[in-house]
Write a protein that holds these residues in place. Structure first.
Motif, mmCIF file in Angstrom:
data_model
loop_
_atom_site.group_PDB
_atom_site.id
_atom_site.type_symbol
_atom_site.label_atom_id
_atom_site.label_comp_id
_atom_site.label_asym_id
_atom_site.label_seq_id
_atom_site.Cartn_x
_atom_site.Cartn_y
_atom_site.Cartn_z
ATOM 1 N N HIS A 44 1.167 -1.263 0.174
ATOM 2 C CA HIS A 44 0.466 -0.533 -0.236
ATOM 3 C C HIS A 44 0.649 0.763 0.028
ATOM 4 O O HIS A 44 0.507 2.754 -0.133
ATOM 5 C CB HIS A 44 -0.546 -0.380 1.563
ATOM 6 N N ARG A 45 1.777 1.059 -0.178
ATOM 7 C CA ARG A 45 3.137 2.494 0.014
ATOM 8 C C ARG A 45 3.870 2.863 -1.104
ATOM 9 O O ARG A 45 4.446 3.513 -1.534
ATOM 10 C CB ARG A 45 4.262 2.003 0.891
ATOM 11 N N GLY A 46 3.082 1.949 -1.837
ATOM 12 C CA GLY A 46 3.111 2.152 -3.314
ATOM 13 C C GLY A 46 2.156 2.708 -4.593
ATOM 14 O O GLY A 46 1.271 3.190 -4.173
ATOM 15 N N GLU A 47 2.131 2.504 -5.191
ATOM 16 C CA GLU A 47 0.939 3.889 -6.057
ATOM 17 C C GLU A 47 0.509 2.628 -6.894
ATOM 18 O O GLU A 47 0.411 1.660 -7.169
ATOM 19 C CB GLU A 47 2.353 4.340 -7.585
ATOM 20 N N LEU A 48 -0.344 3.520 -7.591
ATOM 21 C CA LEU A 48 -1.745 2.741 -8.125
ATOM 22 C C LEU A 48 -1.512 2.310 -9.079
ATOM 23 O O LEU A 48 -0.813 2.581 -10.274
ATOM 24 C CB LEU A 48 -3.243 3.131 -8.305
ATOM 25 N N LEU A 49 -1.041 0.315 -9.462
ATOM 26 C CA LEU A 49 -0.615 -0.085 -11.416
ATOM 27 C C LEU A 49 -1.430 -0.056 -11.531
ATOM 28 O O LEU A 49 -2.712 -0.033 -11.737
ATOM 29 C CB LEU A 49 -0.185 -1.176 -10.929
ATOM 30 N N LYS A 50 -1.296 -0.052 -13.395
ATOM 31 C CA LYS A 50 -1.635 -0.369 -14.481
ATOM 32 C C LYS A 50 -2.588 -1.689 -14.290
ATOM 33 O O LYS A 50 -1.470 -2.569 -13.420
ATOM 34 C CB LYS A 50 -0.980 -0.289 -15.794
ATOM 35 N N HIS A 51 -3.995 -2.467 -14.744
ATOM 36 C CA HIS A 51 -3.959 -3.294 -14.921
ATOM 37 C C HIS A 51 -4.332 -3.993 -15.944
ATOM 38 O O HIS A 51 -4.512 -3.394 -16.915
ATOM 39 C CB HIS A 51 -5.225 -2.992 -13.992
ATOM 40 N N GLU A 52 -4.909 -5.078 -16.001
ATOM 41 C CA GLU A 52 -5.347 -5.910 -17.098
ATOM 42 C C GLU A 52 -5.659 -7.043 -17.265
ATOM 43 O O GLU A 52 -5.962 -8.009 -15.660
ATOM 44 C CB GLU A 52 -3.848 -6.067 -18.445
ATOM 45 N N ARG A 53 -6.275 -7.605 -18.168
ATOM 46 C CA ARG A 53 -6.976 -8.984 -17.929
ATOM 47 C C ARG A 53 -5.752 -10.319 -17.603
ATOM 48 O O ARG A 53 -5.210 -10.026 -18.903
ATOM 49 C CB ARG A 53 -8.338 -9.117 -18.673
ATOM 50 N N PRO A 54 -6.362 -10.582 -17.307
ATOM 51 C CA PRO A 54 -5.367 -12.433 -16.751
ATOM 52 C C PRO A 54 -5.267 -12.933 -17.826
ATOM 53 O O PRO A 54 -6.615 -13.183 -18.743
ATOM 54 C CB PRO A 54 -5.129 -12.678 -15.261
ATOM 55 N N ASP A 55 -4.077 -13.671 -18.393
ATOM 56 C CA ASP A 55 -4.517 -14.573 -20.047
ATOM 57 C C ASP A 55 -4.818 -15.554 -18.936
ATOM 58 O O ASP A 55 -4.254 -16.852 -19.179
ATOM 59 C CB ASP A 55 -3.439 -14.809 -20.378
ATOM 60 N N TRP A 56 -5.884 -15.680 -18.916
ATOM 61 C CA TRP A 56 -6.426 -17.341 -18.487
ATOM 62 C C TRP A 56 -7.805 -17.490 -19.454
ATOM 63 O O TRP A 56 -8.607 -16.468 -19.779
ATOM 64 C CB TRP A 56 -7.483 -16.483 -16.934
ATOM 65 N N GLU A 57 -8.374 -18.973 -19.263
ATOM 66 C CA GLU A 57 -9.451 -18.979 -20.183
ATOM 67 C C GLU A 57 -10.532 -18.622 -19.820
ATOM 68 O O GLU A 57 -11.551 -18.197 -20.208
ATOM 69 C CB GLU A 57 -9.747 -20.614 -20.286
ATOM 70 N N TYR A 58 -10.514 -18.460 -18.963
ATOM 71 C CA TYR A 58 -12.067 -17.929 -18.022
ATOM 72 C C TYR A 58 -11.534 -16.457 -16.678
ATOM 73 O O TYR A 58 -10.901 -17.082 -15.918
ATOM 74 C CB TYR A 58 -12.484 -18.854 -17.639
ATOM 75 N N VAL A 59 -12.295 -15.413 -16.744
ATOM 76 C CA VAL A 59 -12.031 -14.657 -15.973
ATOM 77 C C VAL A 59 -13.535 -14.016 -15.246
ATOM 78 O O VAL A 59 -14.128 -13.435 -16.585
ATOM 79 C CB VAL A 59 -10.794 -13.116 -16.426
ATOM 80 N N ASN A 60 -13.996 -14.106 -14.795
ATOM 81 C CA ASN A 60 -15.211 -12.825 -13.998
ATOM 82 C C ASN A 60 -15.307 -11.386 -14.504
ATOM 83 O O ASN A 60 -13.783 -10.933 -13.800
ATOM 84 C CB ASN A 60 -16.040 -12.967 -13.008
ATOM 85 N N TYR A 61 -16.486 -10.747 -14.710
ATOM 86 C CA TYR A 61 -16.486 -9.769 -14.892
ATOM 87 C C TYR A 61 -15.531 -8.948 -14.034
ATOM 88 O O TYR A 61 -15.722 -8.781 -12.976
ATOM 89 C CB TYR A 61 -17.298 -9.494 -15.226
ATOM 90 N N LEU A 62 -14.520 -7.838 -14.556
ATOM 91 C CA LEU A 62 -13.906 -7.117 -13.605
ATOM 92 C C LEU A 62 -13.196 -7.563 -12.806
ATOM 93 O O LEU A 62 -12.415 -6.991 -12.354
ATOM 94 C CB LEU A 62 -14.721 -6.163 -12.608
ATOM 95 N N TYR A 63 -12.619 -8.717 -12.895
ATOM 96 C CA TYR A 63 -11.611 -9.520 -12.083
ATOM 97 C C TYR A 63 -10.240 -9.039 -13.408
ATOM 98 O O TYR A 63 -9.789 -10.193 -13.410
ATOM 99 C CB TYR A 63 -12.074 -10.850 -11.552
ATOM 100 N N VAL A 64 -10.204 -7.509 -12.745
ATOM 101 C CA VAL A 64 -8.311 -7.273 -13.413
ATOM 102 C C VAL A 64 -7.367 -7.687 -12.724
ATOM 103 O O VAL A 64 -7.570 -8.128 -11.215
ATOM 104 C CB VAL A 64 -8.210 -5.959 -13.985
ATOM 105 N N GLY A 65 -6.116 -7.675 -13.047
ATOM 106 C CA GLY A 65 -5.063 -7.632 -11.928
ATOM 107 C C GLY A 65 -4.358 -6.773 -12.614
ATOM 108 O O GLY A 65 -4.051 -6.143 -13.469
ATOM 109 N N ALA A 66 -2.847 -6.263 -11.112
ATOM 110 C CA ALA A 66 -2.396 -5.733 -11.781
ATOM 111 C C ALA A 66 -0.675 -5.442 -12.398
ATOM 112 O O ALA A 66 -0.530 -7.157 -12.380
ATOM 113 C CB ALA A 66 -1.771 -5.247 -10.499
ATOM 114 N N LYS A 67 -0.495 -5.444 -13.505
ATOM 115 C CA LYS A 67 0.206 -4.926 -14.656
ATOM 116 C C LYS A 67 1.715 -5.408 -13.246
ATOM 117 O O LYS A 67 2.103 -4.371 -12.924
ATOM 118 C CB LYS A 67 0.933 -4.420 -15.529
#
Length: 267
Positions: A167-190
């Motif tokens: 939490h002492r870092g910054e807000l990172l860019k996020h993207e959808r993981p390269d998984w076959e099935y990902v629930n809506y808006l379950y993105v991950g930090a790059k």
């Protein structure tokens, strides 16, 4: 009650680690109220409240898995601010608000809420991410999440995983993981590699965890035959302000005063 709801040591740990677990915060009878309401909504004994989303798991929605019941096909219910049972008994719970006030101050708004259901037999993972991504207001220090285990949460059934101190870092860019099935808006930090120090948070029913919106956190698959449920609400100080150019995801949500007074021109 204000800062006295948490000890100086508890506040220090929250600010140092970015999260704080409070064991046994809620009683079994309180958990049963939320669990029963969730089941009544999912099993259609009561209608969803206005603006509530009953979200199916992506594998079920796409036909990759046939759910054995309605319950086994639902990932979560979201935006239950118009449900009198869940909103009044959880979001406005006085002892919970005391703890939030100890960290954010006296004038509080609820800014997002959900009851999460992690069924067996589906992927259900949520990659490491930062919740600040979803909020178009600042400062980050004036926002936090509350998350309560309704069922026992273990590494085997997909308990929370956190990266202490992130939490002492910054807000990172996020993207959808390269998984076959990902629930809506379950993105991950790059840029968050597998070697990142992760801590599992096993929790017993009724345990509460508070965490900062920049803390990296996520959860794994449920590899058991049971369910893993939790109820969550984000709160923000009413002194927060919108910032132009931030993610539009959270714009349009109802930000409801749950303690203290309104602040004109803020969320």
């Amino acid at each position: 009650m204000t800062a006295a709801a948490l000890s100086p040591e508890q506040r220090r740990r929250y600010h140092e680690q970015g999260y704080l677990v409070l064991p046994g915060f809620f009683a079994p009878e309180e958990l049963e109220v939320w669990n029963r309401r969730f089941l009544d909504i999912v099993e259609e004994r009561v209608p969803p409240a206005p603006d509530m989303l009953v979200m199916r798991d992506v594998m079920v929605a796409k036909g990759a898995v046939r759910a054995a019941s309605r319950l086994a096909g639902v990932a979560k219910i979201q935006d239950f601010q118009n449900d009198p049972v869940l909103f009044e008994s959880y979001v406005k719970h006085s002892r919970l608000l005391d703890v939030v006030e100890a960290l954010l101050g006296p004038d509080l708004k609820s800014v997002h809420n959900m009851l999460i259901n992690k069924p067996p037999g589906v992927d259900g993972r949520h990659p490491l991410h930062q919740d600040l991504l979803y909020f178009p207001f600042r400062p980050a220090e004036a926002i936090l999440a509350t998350w309560v285990a309704i069922d026992r949460c273990t590494p085997e059934n997909g308990c929370l995983v956190v990266v202490p101190g992130s939490h002492r870092g910054e807000l990172l860019k996020h993207e959808r993981p390269d998984w076959e099935y990902v629930n809506y808006l379950y993105v991950g930090a790059k840029g968050v590699g597998e070697a990142t120090e992760r801590v599992h948070l096993p929790m017993e029913p009724g345990d509460l965890v508070l965490f900062h919106p920049i803390l990296l956190h996520g959860s794994g698959r449920n590899r058991t035959q049971g369910f893993r449920r939790a109820i969550s609400c984000h709160y923000a100080s009413a002194t927060c302000r919108y910032v132009e150019g931030l993610s539009p995801i959270g714009k349009g949500r109802p930000y409801l005063t749950v303690r203290g007074r309104e602040h004109s021109g803020c969320i």
